[in-house]
Scaffold this motif. Structure first.
Motif, mmCIF file in Angstrom:
data_model
loop_
_atom_site.group_PDB
_atom_site.id
_atom_site.type_symbol
_atom_site.label_atom_id
_atom_site.label_comp_id
_atom_site.label_asym_id
_atom_site.label_seq_id
_atom_site.Cartn_x
_atom_site.Cartn_y
_atom_site.Cartn_z
ATOM 1 N N GLY A 163 0.821 -1.210 0.000
ATOM 2 C CA GLY A 163 0.000 0.000 0.000
ATOM 3 C C GLY A 163 0.851 1.254 0.000
ATOM 4 N N ILE A 164 1.885 1.283 0.844
ATOM 5 C CA ILE A 164 2.781 2.446 0.878
ATOM 6 C C ILE A 164 3.569 2.548 -0.431
ATOM 7 N N LEU A 165 4.032 1.387 -0.942
ATOM 8 C CA LEU A 165 4.823 1.392 -2.177
ATOM 9 C C LEU A 165 4.024 1.938 -3.351
ATOM 10 N N LEU A 166 2.818 1.438 -3.534
ATOM 11 C CA LEU A 166 1.994 1.917 -4.648
ATOM 12 C C LEU A 166 1.458 3.321 -4.392
ATOM 13 N N GLY A 167 1.265 3.661 -3.100
ATOM 14 C CA GLY A 167 0.828 5.015 -2.794
ATOM 15 C C GLY A 167 1.896 6.054 -3.071
ATOM 16 N N ARG A 168 3.163 5.624 -3.013
ATOM 17 C CA ARG A 168 4.273 6.550 -3.273
ATOM 18 C C ARG A 168 4.657 6.599 -4.738
ATOM 19 N N SER A 169 4.246 5.607 -5.526
ATOM 20 C CA SER A 169 4.646 5.539 -6.927
ATOM 21 C C SER A 169 3.402 5.542 -7.820
ATOM 22 N N ARG A 170 3.196 6.603 -8.528
ATOM 23 C CA ARG A 170 2.037 6.682 -9.416
ATOM 24 C C ARG A 170 2.163 5.672 -10.557
ATOM 25 N N PHE A 171 3.397 5.438 -11.032
ATOM 26 C CA PHE A 171 3.600 4.487 -12.127
ATOM 27 C C PHE A 171 3.170 3.076 -11.706
ATOM 28 N N LEU A 172 3.643 2.631 -10.529
ATOM 29 C CA LEU A 172 3.279 1.295 -10.047
ATOM 30 C C LEU A 172 1.782 1.202 -9.772
ATOM 31 N N ALA A 173 1.209 2.297 -9.247
ATOM 32 C CA ALA A 173 -0.231 2.297 -8.959
ATOM 33 C C ALA A 173 -1.033 2.142 -10.243
ATOM 34 N N ASP A 174 -0.632 2.843 -11.308
ATOM 35 C CA ASP A 174 -1.361 2.729 -12.571
ATOM 36 C C ASP A 174 -1.195 1.342 -13.183
ATOM 37 N N VAL A 175 -0.005 0.738 -13.024
ATOM 38 C CA VAL A 175 0.240 -0.584 -13.610
ATOM 39 C C VAL A 175 -0.577 -1.661 -12.899
ATOM 40 N N PHE A 176 -0.548 -1.644 -11.563
ATOM 41 C CA PHE A 176 -1.153 -2.747 -10.798
ATOM 42 C C PHE A 176 -2.595 -2.492 -10.382
ATOM 43 N N SER A 177 -3.126 -1.320 -10.654
ATOM 44 C CA SER A 177 -4.500 -1.001 -10.239
ATOM 45 C C SER A 177 -5.531 -2.020 -10.743
ATOM 46 N N PRO A 178 -5.538 -2.371 -12.045
ATOM 47 C CA PRO A 178 -6.551 -3.352 -12.491
ATOM 48 C C PRO A 178 -6.386 -4.725 -11.859
ATOM 49 N N PHE A 179 -5.139 -5.134 -11.598
ATOM 50 C CA PHE A 179 -4.909 -6.442 -10.974
ATOM 51 C C PHE A 179 -5.435 -6.471 -9.537
ATOM 52 N N ILE A 180 -5.211 -5.361 -8.823
ATOM 53 C CA ILE A 180 -5.700 -5.266 -7.448
ATOM 54 C C ILE A 180 -7.227 -5.318 -7.422
ATOM 55 N N LYS A 181 -7.848 -4.602 -8.349
ATOM 56 C CA LYS A 181 -9.319 -4.562 -8.379
ATOM 57 C C LYS A 181 -9.900 -5.921 -8.739
#
Length: 285
Positions: A104-122
Motif C-alpha cells: 500500500g505504501i509502495l503503490l501510494g508513493r509511486s504513481r507508475f506502479l499504482a497505474d500498472v497494478f491497479s486493475p490487478f488489485i481490483k
C-alpha cells in the motif's frame, strides 16, 4: 470557604463528570443490555415464544460450554480448538497486514506502479472469498496452510487500500520540506509518510482482525481436522443449536479481546495524536 470566579477567568463547566464515572455509566448500560437480551431470550424460550430447537437458550448454551470444558469436544479439548483457530487467524493477520502496509505504501508513493497494478488489485479484490477458500482447501489440504492463505487474502485488501490512501493523503508541503532539508526517499517515507499513514493503517486493523477470524472459520467449515469452525459445523450437522451458539459465543469473546488489544496498540502508536472527542464533549452531546 466558597471561592469566587474572577473577572476574565472561564467559569467551570457545570455537570462535568470524571472519566471513571463516565466509564462506569457506559459499562452499567452495557451490562443492562446484555442482561435484558439474555433474560428475554431465556424467558421467551421457557414460555414457548422462541423455539429452543432452532435458537436454543442461554441455559443450554452454558451447559454446552461446561460440557466442552469438562469433557472436551468430539475433536479434542476445547482449548486446542480455540488455539488452532487463533493460530490460523493470527498468522494470516500478521502476514496480511505486513503485505498490505508494504504494498500500500509502495503503490501510494509511486504513481507508475499504482497505474500498472491497479486493475490487478481490483480484479483480485472482486473474487468471492468463499470460492478462494474452496480452491485453497483443495490445493493445500485440510491443514493450517489453506486457512492461513485465505485469512491473508481477506486481511490484505482492507489494509492495502487504507495504507494506499494514507500514503496519498500525506500533506505535500511536509514532503517538500523534508526533501528541501535533504531527506532521502527512504527517510521521507520512514519519517513523514509512515507516521501520517498510521492513522489510516491502524483504523483498518480494527476491521481486519474480524476478517481474519471469519477467514479462519470459513476455511475450517470448508474442510479441517480441528478448530472452532469445525466445532460449529459438527454441532450444526448434529442439530445441536446450543453447540452452534456456544461456538459463536467463543468467537465473539476472542474478537472482543483482540479489539481491546488493537485499541491499546492504537493508543501507544498514535499517542502523539491529540484526542478528538473528550468525555466532556460526549456528556454535552
Amino acid at each position: 470557604m466558597r471561592t469566587s470566579v474572577k473577572a476574565g477567568q472561564p467559569e467551570p463547566r457545570k455537570g462535568m463528570r470524571p472519566r471513571s464515572k463516565w466509564r462506569a455509566q457506559v459499562n452499567a448500560v452495557r451490562l443492562t443490555v446484555v442482561v435484558v437480551l439474555l433474560g428475554g431470550w431465556q424467558l421467551g424460550a421457557d414460555h414457548g415464544y422462541i423455539d429452543p430447537f432452532f435458537w436454543s437458550k442461554p441455559s443450554m448454551v452454558w451447559t454446552q460450554l461446561r460440557t466442552w470444558v469438562s469433557n472436551g469436544t468430539s475433536q479434542g479439548s476445547l482449548a486446542s480448538q480455540i488455539l488452532v483457530t487463533l493460530e490460523e487467524a493470527a498468522y494470516g493477520f500478521i502476514i496480511g497486514v505486513v503485505l498490505g502496509v508494504v504494498l500500500g505504501i509502495l503503490l501510494g508513493r509511486s504513481r507508475f506502479l499504482a497505474d500498472v497494478f491497479s486493475p490487478f488489485i481490483k480484479v483480485g479484490n472482486s473474487i468471492p472469498r468463499i470460492i478462494l477458500g474452496s480452491i485453497f482447501t483443495v490445493a493445500f489440504g485440510f491443514g493450517m496452510k489453506s486457512k492461513v492463505i485465505l485469512v491473508v487474502v481477506l486481511v490484505f485488501f482492507g489494509v492495502f487500500f487504507n495504507a494506499f490512501q494514507g500514503a496519498r493523503e500525506v500533506d505535500r508541503n511536509l514532503i517538500s520540506n523534508a526533501r528541501i532539508l535533504g531527506g532521502s526517499r527512504w527517510q521521507v517515507t520512514r519519517q513523514v509518510i509512515l507516521p501520517s499513514a498510521f492513522t489510516w493503517i491502524i483504523a483498518s486493523l480494527h476491521v481486519s482482525f474480524g476478517f481474519a477470524l471469519i477467514g479462519a472459520l470459513v476455511g475450517e467449515i470448508l474442510g479441517a481436522n480441528q478448530g472452532l469452525g469445525l466445532l460449529i459445523k459438527t454441532s450444526q450437522s448434529e442439530l445441536n443449536m446450543a453447540g452452534v451458539m456456544a461456538g459463536m459465543l467463543l468467537v465473539a469473546i476472542i474478537a472482543l479481546v483482540a479489539e481491546a488489544l488493537i485499541t491499546l496498540l492504537e493508543r501507544r502508536v498514535l499517542s502523539w495524536r491529540p484526542s478528538q472527542i473528550s468525555t466532556d464533549d460526549l456528556t454535552a452531546f
